[in-house]
Scaffold this active site. Structure first.
Site, short mmCIF file in Angstrom:
data_model
loop_
_atom_site.label_atom_id
_atom_site.label_comp_id
_atom_site.label_asym_id
_atom_site.label_seq_id
_atom_site.Cartn_x
_atom_site.Cartn_y
_atom_site.Cartn_z
N ASP A 44 0.84 -1.20 0.00
CA ASP A 44 0.00 0.00 0.00
C ASP A 44 0.87 1.25 0.00
O ASP A 44 1.56 1.52 0.97
CB ASP A 44 -0.89 0.00 1.25
CG ASP A 44 -1.78 1.23 1.32
OD1 ASP A 44 -2.94 1.13 0.88
OD2 ASP A 44 -1.31 2.28 1.78
N TYR A 49 3.44 9.89 -0.74
CA TYR A 49 4.54 9.28 0.02
C TYR A 49 5.88 9.44 -0.70
O TYR A 49 6.94 9.28 -0.09
CB TYR A 49 4.32 7.79 0.29
CG TYR A 49 3.05 7.42 1.03
CD1 TYR A 49 2.28 8.36 1.70
CD2 TYR A 49 2.64 6.08 1.07
CE1 TYR A 49 1.11 7.98 2.36
CE2 TYR A 49 1.49 5.71 1.74
CZ TYR A 49 0.72 6.66 2.38
OH TYR A 49 -0.42 6.27 3.03
N LYS A 74 -2.68 5.95 -4.11
CA LYS A 74 -3.74 6.92 -3.78
C LYS A 74 -3.50 8.24 -4.49
O LYS A 74 -2.35 8.67 -4.65
CB LYS A 74 -3.78 7.17 -2.26
CG LYS A 74 -3.70 5.89 -1.42
CD LYS A 74 -3.87 6.13 0.06
CE LYS A 74 -3.53 4.87 0.84
NZ LYS A 74 -2.08 4.64 1.04
N HIS A 107 -7.39 9.88 -1.60
CA HIS A 107 -6.66 9.86 -0.33
C HIS A 107 -7.44 10.51 0.83
O HIS A 107 -7.47 9.98 1.93
CB HIS A 107 -5.30 10.53 -0.51
CG HIS A 107 -4.25 10.04 0.44
ND1 HIS A 107 -2.93 9.91 0.10
CD2 HIS A 107 -4.34 9.63 1.72
CE1 HIS A 107 -2.24 9.45 1.13
NE2 HIS A 107 -3.07 9.27 2.13
N LEU A 189 -1.15 -0.08 14.06
CA LEU A 189 -0.48 -0.25 15.36
C LEU A 189 -0.54 1.05 16.15
O LEU A 189 0.16 1.21 17.15
CB LEU A 189 0.99 -0.65 15.15
CG LEU A 189 1.26 -1.84 14.23
CD1 LEU A 189 2.77 -2.05 14.02
CD2 LEU A 189 0.63 -3.12 14.81
N ILE A 227 -2.52 -2.98 7.17
CA ILE A 227 -1.27 -2.68 6.44
C ILE A 227 -0.22 -2.09 7.38
O ILE A 227 0.16 -0.92 7.26
CB ILE A 227 -1.55 -1.73 5.25
CG1 ILE A 227 -2.44 -0.54 5.69
CG2 ILE A 227 -2.23 -2.49 4.11
CD1 ILE A 227 -2.53 0.57 4.62
N LYS A 229 3.12 -0.79 8.90
CA LYS A 229 4.32 -0.24 8.27
C LYS A 229 5.55 -0.63 9.08
O LYS A 229 5.55 -0.51 10.30
CB LYS A 229 4.22 1.28 8.21
CG LYS A 229 5.48 1.99 7.71
CD LYS A 229 6.38 2.48 8.85
CE LYS A 229 7.64 3.15 8.35
NZ LYS A 229 8.55 3.52 9.46
N SER A 230 6.58 -1.10 8.41
CA SER A 230 7.89 -1.19 9.03
C SER A 230 8.94 -1.06 7.93
O SER A 230 8.70 -1.47 6.79
CB SER A 230 8.08 -2.51 9.79
OG SER A 230 9.38 -2.54 10.33
N VAL A 231 10.09 -0.52 8.31
CA VAL A 231 11.22 -0.44 7.38
C VAL A 231 12.20 -1.59 7.63
O VAL A 231 13.17 -1.73 6.90
CB VAL A 231 12.00 0.88 7.53
CG1 VAL A 231 11.13 2.05 7.10
CG2 VAL A 231 12.50 1.09 8.96
N ARG A 235 11.07 -6.97 11.51
CA ARG A 235 9.74 -6.59 11.99
C ARG A 235 8.67 -6.81 10.92
O ARG A 235 7.53 -7.14 11.22
CB ARG A 235 9.75 -5.13 12.47
CG ARG A 235 10.60 -4.96 13.72
CD ARG A 235 10.41 -3.61 14.38
NE ARG A 235 11.03 -2.50 13.68
CZ ARG A 235 12.31 -2.13 13.80
NH1 ARG A 235 13.14 -2.80 14.60
NH2 ARG A 235 12.77 -1.10 13.13
N ASN A 239 5.45 -9.12 11.70
CA ASN A 239 4.06 -8.65 11.57
C ASN A 239 3.20 -9.59 10.73
O ASN A 239 1.97 -9.51 10.78
CB ASN A 239 4.03 -7.24 10.99
CG ASN A 239 4.66 -6.22 11.93
OD1 ASN A 239 4.84 -6.49 13.11
ND2 ASN A 239 5.00 -5.05 11.41
#
Ligand code: A2P
Length: 274
Positions: A44, A49, A74, A107, A189, A227, A229-231, A235, A239
């Protein structure tokens, strides 16, 4: 494969995806590759972004077939309006390097600008032309959803909204259920804040899982598309480790009690200043 949820247009969406809001453009491809390697089949992103290029790059580098992956982007607020939407869509597709998009979302409604209905007409056109498979919205309240359906006769497949245990959106989820619109959770989260919650941590210990896994699992059991998010590759994989346990009625009741009237973290769609 991860479970999918049916959409009201006859298609379906993988229930778990990787979110890339605030993922830097130059690390997005790596995060996407990590997710695809960990079994995710849904990414997503959004024009605002600034990392649609990284999503396309990560997808191509992964070796996973394009058709196996569900990609959402979006339309940013500044491009609302019929013609500008069509142009913005082309720009996003160029960056993603895709011919067909799985899901395109408005959006934010930006109600004071009165452009979201014309924007929705452009979305309908894009779907008729086969350039996008499913069309939906984000941050829409019932009055905005009612209006696009009244004026065009076409329902959004999904509404992506701020939704997490501290902000459970009972009214909007009820509306979605009544109208056959899927609910997708952003900041699932609570932007990581829920991971500090003692109640969530206690449930996690009980199941031998992490707090993040408990919260993602809660969304799955609630029937949301989620959805996180992690970089971080570890992790990202963590998830997705939510399909080998289940929350019991007591856990669900404890999480239900975390809802707060003032639990919203992000902007209010009715008053947002953009
Ligand atoms: P990071 O990207 O460094 O992993 P949300 O999806 O609700 O917006 O939450 C995203 C936030 O939660 C980010 O700050 C992310 O940090 C953090 N996060 C995501 N997954 C985990 C995890 N499994 N454990 C700890 N923090 C996590």
């Amino acid at each position: 494969p991860h479970p999918s949820l049916p959409l009201n247009d006859g298609r379906s969406i993988p229930q778990l995806g990787l979110g890339v809001w605030r993922t830097p453009a130059d690390t997005t491809a790596q995060a996407v590759q990590a997710a695809l390697a960990a079994g995710y089949r849904h990414i997503d992103t959004a024009a605002i972004y600034g990392n649609e290029g990284g999503v396309g790059e990560g997808l191509r580098a992964s070796g996973v077939a394009r058709e196996e992956v569900f990609i959402t982007t979006k339309l940013w607020n500044a491009e609302q309006g019929f013609d500008s939407t069509l142009r913005a869509f082309d720009a996003s597709m160029q960056l993603l390097g895709l011919d067909v998009l799985d899901l395109y979302l408005i959006h934010w409604p930006c109600p004071s600008r009165e452009l979201y209905v014309d924007t929705w007409r452009a979305f309908i056109r894009l779907r008729e032309e086969g350039r996008v498979r499913s069309i939906g919205v984000s941050n829409f309240e019932p009055e905005h959803l009612d209006r696009i359906v009244q004026e065009t006769g076409i329902k959004p497949a999904l509404n992506q909204i701020e939704l997490h245990p501290r902000f459970q959106q009972h009214r909007l989820r009820g509306y979605h259920a009544t109208h056959g619109i899927a609910t997708q959770a952003w900041s699932p989260l609570g932007q990581g804040q829920l991971l500090e919650d003692a109640g969530i941590q206690a449930i996690a210990r009980k199941h031998g899982k992490t707090a993040a896994q408990v919260v993602v699992r809660w969304h799955i059991e609630m029937g949301h598309v989620v959805i996180p998010k992690s970089v971080n590759a570890g992790r990202i994989a963590e998830n997705a480790g939510v399909f080998d346990f289940a929350l019991d009625a007591q856990d669900m009741a404890a999480i239900a009690r975390l809802d707060q009237a003032e639990g919203r973290i992000g902007p209010n769609p009715l008053t947002a200043a953009f």
